[in-house]
Design a protein around this motif. Structure first.
Motif, short mmCIF file in Angstrom:
data_model
loop_
_atom_site.label_atom_id
_atom_site.label_comp_id
_atom_site.label_asym_id
_atom_site.label_seq_id
_atom_site.Cartn_x
_atom_site.Cartn_y
_atom_site.Cartn_z
N VAL A 211 -164.71 -59.60 -72.03
CA VAL A 211 -163.80 -58.47 -72.16
C VAL A 211 -163.38 -58.31 -73.61
O VAL A 211 -163.48 -59.24 -74.41
N GLN A 212 -162.91 -57.13 -73.93
CA GLN A 212 -162.39 -56.85 -75.25
C GLN A 212 -160.93 -57.27 -75.34
O GLN A 212 -160.22 -57.30 -74.34
N GLY B 254 -157.75 -56.47 -72.98
CA GLY B 254 -158.18 -56.21 -71.62
C GLY B 254 -157.64 -57.22 -70.63
O GLY B 254 -156.87 -58.12 -70.98
N SER B 255 -158.07 -57.08 -69.39
CA SER B 255 -157.59 -57.92 -68.31
C SER B 255 -158.73 -58.46 -67.47
O SER B 255 -159.79 -57.85 -67.36
#
Length: 120
Positions: free
Chosen positions: A12-13, A16-17
């Motif tokens: 993820v970036q 994010g989650s």
């Protein structure tokens, strides 16, 4: 024996989650505490969050306010909701359970781990 299987890791970036899940199975009599640990390359495995059978939680200072641990005692599952992820959260995340089996006393059990990678 108790088996723990994690899921939900990924790439993820930053910001994010991700939601990690862990399901326990086997000859389980009772599970006391369940939690999540993580280990980055070259680092010691560290506690991220833990929740006991009564619902009391503890978090590492580095994740307070961002991560939430929860469990379903009936299903023998534990989850970790991770929000506002940072590159320093990158690690292999391991599920842990302090459990009593049907035929033995309490012991500490571990999942195989799931990779979480956060890009900047």
């Amino acid at each position: 024996q108790v088996q723990l299987v994690e899921s939900g890791g990924g790439l993820v970036q930053a910001g994010g989650s991700l939601r990690l899940s862990c399901a326990a199975s086997g000859s389980i009599f009772k599970i006391n505490a369940m939690g999540w640990y993580r280990q980055a390359p070259g680092k010691q495995r560290e506690l991220v969050a833990v929740i006991n059978s009564g619902g009391r939680t503890n978090y590492a200072d580095s994740v307070k306010g961002r991560f939430t641990i929860s469990r379903d005692n009936a299903k023998n599952t534990v989850n970790l909701q991770m929000n506002n992820l940072k590159p320093e959260d990158t690690a292999v995340y391991y599920c842990n359970a302090d459990a009593w089996t049907v035929r033995a006393g309490s012991d500490d059990y571990w999942g195989q781990g799931t990779q979480v990678t956060v890009s900047s």
